[in-house]
Design an enzyme around this catalytic site. Sequence first.
Site, mmCIF file in Angstrom:
data_model
loop_
_atom_site.group_PDB
_atom_site.id
_atom_site.type_symbol
_atom_site.label_atom_id
_atom_site.label_comp_id
_atom_site.label_asym_id
_atom_site.label_seq_id
_atom_site.Cartn_x
_atom_site.Cartn_y
_atom_site.Cartn_z
ATOM 1 N N HIS A 144 0.950 -1.330 -0.024
ATOM 2 C CA HIS A 144 0.014 0.118 -0.194
ATOM 3 C C HIS A 144 0.823 1.280 0.058
ATOM 4 O O HIS A 144 0.530 2.201 -0.667
ATOM 5 C CB HIS A 144 -0.876 -0.059 1.301
ATOM 6 C CG HIS A 144 -1.933 -0.887 1.086
ATOM 7 N ND1 HIS A 144 -3.353 -0.769 1.144
ATOM 8 C CD2 HIS A 144 -1.971 -2.384 0.953
ATOM 9 C CE1 HIS A 144 -3.968 -1.581 0.876
ATOM 10 N NE2 HIS A 144 -3.047 -2.921 0.868
ATOM 11 N N ASP B 112 -6.687 5.563 1.477
ATOM 12 C CA ASP B 112 -6.370 4.067 1.196
ATOM 13 C C ASP B 112 -7.750 3.303 1.251
ATOM 14 O O ASP B 112 -8.722 3.813 1.998
ATOM 15 C CB ASP B 112 -5.515 3.621 2.308
ATOM 16 C CG ASP B 112 -5.127 2.216 1.900
ATOM 17 O OD1 ASP B 112 -5.552 1.388 1.540
ATOM 18 O OD2 ASP B 112 -3.824 1.878 1.948
ATOM 19 N N VAL C 158 15.339 -6.889 -1.684
ATOM 20 C CA VAL C 158 15.855 -6.568 -2.986
ATOM 21 C C VAL C 158 15.173 -5.215 -3.692
ATOM 22 O O VAL C 158 13.985 -5.055 -3.478
ATOM 23 C CB VAL C 158 16.132 -7.841 -3.970
ATOM 24 C CG1 VAL C 158 17.021 -8.726 -3.327
ATOM 25 C CG2 VAL C 158 14.823 -8.210 -4.466
ATOM 26 N N HIS D 146 4.239 -13.773 -6.730
ATOM 27 C CA HIS D 146 3.077 -14.418 -6.027
ATOM 28 C C HIS D 146 1.867 -13.542 -6.603
ATOM 29 O O HIS D 146 0.768 -13.618 -6.030
ATOM 30 C CB HIS D 146 3.379 -14.010 -4.488
ATOM 31 C CG HIS D 146 3.367 -12.475 -4.340
ATOM 32 N ND1 HIS D 146 4.044 -11.500 -5.152
ATOM 33 C CD2 HIS D 146 2.696 -11.734 -3.240
ATOM 34 C CE1 HIS D 146 3.904 -10.382 -4.505
ATOM 35 N NE2 HIS D 146 3.102 -10.573 -3.656
ATOM 36 N N TRP E 233 -0.286 -6.938 -6.744
ATOM 37 C CA TRP E 233 -0.743 -6.400 -7.898
ATOM 38 C C TRP E 233 0.584 -5.226 -8.436
ATOM 39 O O TRP E 233 0.820 -4.943 -9.547
ATOM 40 C CB TRP E 233 -1.747 -5.146 -7.571
ATOM 41 C CG TRP E 233 -2.270 -4.646 -8.668
ATOM 42 C CD1 TRP E 233 -2.263 -3.157 -9.087
ATOM 43 C CD2 TRP E 233 -2.878 -5.229 -10.121
ATOM 44 N NE1 TRP E 233 -2.697 -3.121 -10.448
ATOM 45 C CE2 TRP E 233 -3.256 -4.082 -10.928
ATOM 46 C CE3 TRP E 233 -2.828 -6.438 -10.520
ATOM 47 C CZ2 TRP E 233 -3.326 -4.382 -12.292
ATOM 48 C CZ3 TRP E 233 -3.352 -6.653 -11.789
ATOM 49 C CH2 TRP E 233 -3.564 -5.575 -12.676
ATOM 50 N N SER F 264 3.512 -5.928 -7.947
ATOM 51 C CA SER F 264 4.792 -6.787 -8.737
ATOM 52 C C SER F 264 4.056 -6.962 -10.134
ATOM 53 O O SER F 264 4.916 -6.768 -11.276
ATOM 54 C CB SER F 264 4.685 -8.028 -8.241
ATOM 55 O OG SER F 264 5.242 -8.113 -6.925
ATOM 56 N N GLU G 37 4.812 -3.625 -12.238
ATOM 57 C CA GLU G 37 6.230 -3.447 -12.362
ATOM 58 C C GLU G 37 6.664 -4.506 -13.688
ATOM 59 O O GLU G 37 7.405 -4.094 -14.144
ATOM 60 C CB GLU G 37 6.838 -3.715 -11.430
ATOM 61 C CG GLU G 37 6.693 -2.716 -10.028
ATOM 62 C CD GLU G 37 7.152 -3.024 -8.565
ATOM 63 O OE1 GLU G 37 7.854 -4.235 -8.427
ATOM 64 O OE2 GLU G 37 6.749 -2.372 -7.618
ATOM 65 N N GLN H 200 -4.587 -12.146 -5.270
ATOM 66 C CA GLN H 200 -3.624 -12.654 -6.050
ATOM 67 C C GLN H 200 -4.126 -13.560 -6.963
ATOM 68 O O GLN H 200 -3.624 -13.484 -8.339
ATOM 69 C CB GLN H 200 -2.399 -13.181 -5.416
ATOM 70 C CG GLN H 200 -1.892 -11.966 -4.540
ATOM 71 C CD GLN H 200 -1.069 -12.473 -3.201
ATOM 72 O OE1 GLN H 200 -0.631 -13.486 -3.179
ATOM 73 N NE2 GLN H 200 -0.643 -11.632 -2.369
HETATM 74 N N1 UPG Z 1 9.461 -5.305 -3.114
HETATM 75 C C1 UPG Z 1 10.855 -5.154 -3.407
HETATM 76 N N2 UPG Z 1 11.436 -6.013 -2.715
HETATM 77 C C2 UPG Z 1 11.330 -7.007 -2.323
HETATM 78 C C3 UPG Z 1 9.925 -7.444 -2.194
HETATM 79 C C4 UPG Z 1 8.966 -6.507 -2.432
HETATM 80 O O1 UPG Z 1 11.050 -4.116 -3.843
HETATM 81 O O2 UPG Z 1 12.224 -7.833 -2.077
HETATM 82 C C5 UPG Z 1 8.473 -4.371 -3.828
HETATM 83 C C6 UPG Z 1 7.804 -4.611 -4.937
HETATM 84 O O3 UPG Z 1 8.728 -4.241 -5.939
HETATM 85 C C7 UPG Z 1 6.360 -4.023 -5.033
HETATM 86 C C8 UPG Z 1 6.172 -4.138 -3.487
HETATM 87 O O4 UPG Z 1 7.295 -4.229 -2.604
HETATM 88 O O5 UPG Z 1 6.636 -2.510 -5.313
HETATM 89 C C9 UPG Z 1 5.365 -5.205 -3.053
HETATM 90 O O6 UPG Z 1 3.943 -5.109 -3.535
HETATM 91 P P1 UPG Z 1 3.154 -6.433 -4.208
HETATM 92 O O7 UPG Z 1 3.813 -6.985 -5.397
HETATM 93 O O8 UPG Z 1 1.813 -5.687 -4.452
HETATM 94 O O9 UPG Z 1 3.113 -7.440 -2.937
HETATM 95 P P2 UPG Z 1 2.598 -7.316 -1.278
HETATM 96 O O10 UPG Z 1 3.458 -6.761 -0.564
HETATM 97 O O11 UPG Z 1 2.152 -8.717 -1.299
HETATM 98 O O12 UPG Z 1 1.097 -6.749 -1.742
HETATM 99 C C10 UPG Z 1 -0.088 -6.415 -0.814
HETATM 100 C C11 UPG Z 1 -0.811 -7.934 -0.954
HETATM 101 C C12 UPG Z 1 -1.513 -7.984 -2.571
HETATM 102 C C13 UPG Z 1 -1.885 -6.764 -3.009
HETATM 103 C C14 UPG Z 1 -1.004 -5.595 -2.885
HETATM 104 C C15 UPG Z 1 -1.634 -4.130 -3.264
HETATM 105 O O13 UPG Z 1 -0.200 -8.776 -0.356
HETATM 106 O O14 UPG Z 1 -2.046 -8.915 -2.579
HETATM 107 O O15 UPG Z 1 -2.125 -6.901 -4.385
HETATM 108 O O16 UPG Z 1 -0.631 -5.541 -1.438
HETATM 109 O O17 UPG Z 1 -2.792 -3.822 -2.876
#
Ligand code: UPG
Length: 470
Positions: free
Chosen positions: A22, A123, A347, A364, A367, A369, A372, A389
């Site tokens: 978020h 949010d 990372v 996983h 959203w 990810s 990106e 997911q």
């Molecule tokens: N990220 C990093 N490095 C890591 C792990 C994550 O840079 O080692 C970043 C990634 O690039 C992204 C963010 O962290 O920008 C992670 O976001 P996301 O891919 O959405 O995963 P979650 O943290 O699991 O996100 C939560 C929910 C997911 C939902 C999202 C948006 O788990 O299901 O879609 O929030 O609401």
Amino acid sequence: MTMSDDNGVVHVAMLPSAGMGHLTPFLRLATFFLSHNIKVTLITPRPTLSLSESQLLSRFHSSFPQVDQINFKVESSLFTQSPNSHMPIPYFQMIDHIRTSAAKALSPLLSSLSPPLSFFVSDYFMLSSVLPITQSISLPNYLLFTASASFFALYSYFSTLPSSLSELEAVEIQGVPPIPISSIPPDLVAPNSIFKKVFIEDSSQVTKVDGIFINTFEALEHEVLEAVNAGKVLTAMPPVLPFGPFVPCEFEKEGDQWIKPLKWLDDQPRGSVVFANFGTHTEFGWDQIREIADGLVKSGSRFLLVVKDGKYFNGDDKNEEVGLEEVLGHELVDKVRDKGLVMKEWVYQSGILSHEAIGGFLSHCGWNSIVEAAWNGVPIFGWPQRGDQKMNAEVVKMSGWGTWNKNWGWIGERLVTGEEIGDAIKVLMNNESFKIRASKIKEAARKGRSVGGDCEMTIIRDIVSDFSDE
Ligand code: UPG
């Protein structure tokens, strides 16, 4: 309507809830506002859920000292847990505490900010706590929906559904592909979860906001965007603004640690590496991590694997106390080192996805990810674990730049074997049509974000002009 002050300043206050999934999109949207000369005040709950969040906030504020920073204290006994505990703080219990604390903190605060606020960005997990406050001072309130438009369709329609979903096979929403019950977050199907309570309280308020920003774009979710904006999902739907893709920002890079995997990638052939990363809070057991490593080796591809255990929520993202050899065993570690790099820490994912050596992403399907990967044209094999997911994985599949295996289940449902994972990666890395579709998605993503592209036009038309002109 004149919402700017005498000097024509447009001022927004933004309130993210909790978790990197978020906070990251909130900060990216804030950066976009700043680049359009909108003054930003960022209101954040403290303490944060994870160390990554407080570090990201520090870097954001150092990069943008002009942003006013307001913290409010979350009153919760959950934070008194031992920092060494491996018990994650229950996420939605935390959200519930943030909602109550935010309602108390915001009431006197919002009307006292200077220059006066032009609009507020909530949010979607905070809506029902914040809306009565913004309404009482006639402050326009926009929602930032951090997940997909498809999940937004479910969110906004949810309060009209029967209270028990378990009897249904699928949720049918006009203009939206049917959503099988097996793809709906189990906490929404369960009768009494906190997630369901928060979801219903907030989603029933959605027609009262002034607009909804979503980190998506037409080429990714055209059909659903059309349905929500044509009033097919809810007749009184406010404008849904596909404001994505949110672009990764410089301040997201932390120290020097992001450089190590990029250096390793520099030595790998173009498109040869599969990147396996599962977001911020997917805690696989070590038995599952062994299968993942085994599957990556069996796939024959080079790989970059990021593993995390349950310490994320307790302020320590570096899980160095268990050695890799201890987890994988000597034999597997040797094979892994031959072909791959394993990281046991945070990372810089956006940087990795943009590297030309990356040819596929085992994800996983959080959203952020997905978006990106779209921004960088990287095909995905989805391994959804929880929440939205599975629906996100389906968005990728429907737009043709990846796939997922419905039989792998939610997290912990069963052990997915190395054999299955290896086969999945072969499918991902050898599929030419995924690559072609992914590069088309990338092209569309870049177009939306260019100067004069969809996002720029939306902000000028719907935000800045609304608030600064009579
Ligand atoms: N990220 C990093 N490095 C890591 C792990 C994550 O840079 O080692 C970043 C990634 O690039 C992204 C963010 O962290 O920008 C992670 O976001 P996301 O891919 O959405 O995963 P979650 O943290 O699991 O996100 C939560 C929910 C997911 C939902 C999202 C948006 O788990 O299901 O879609 O929030 O609401």
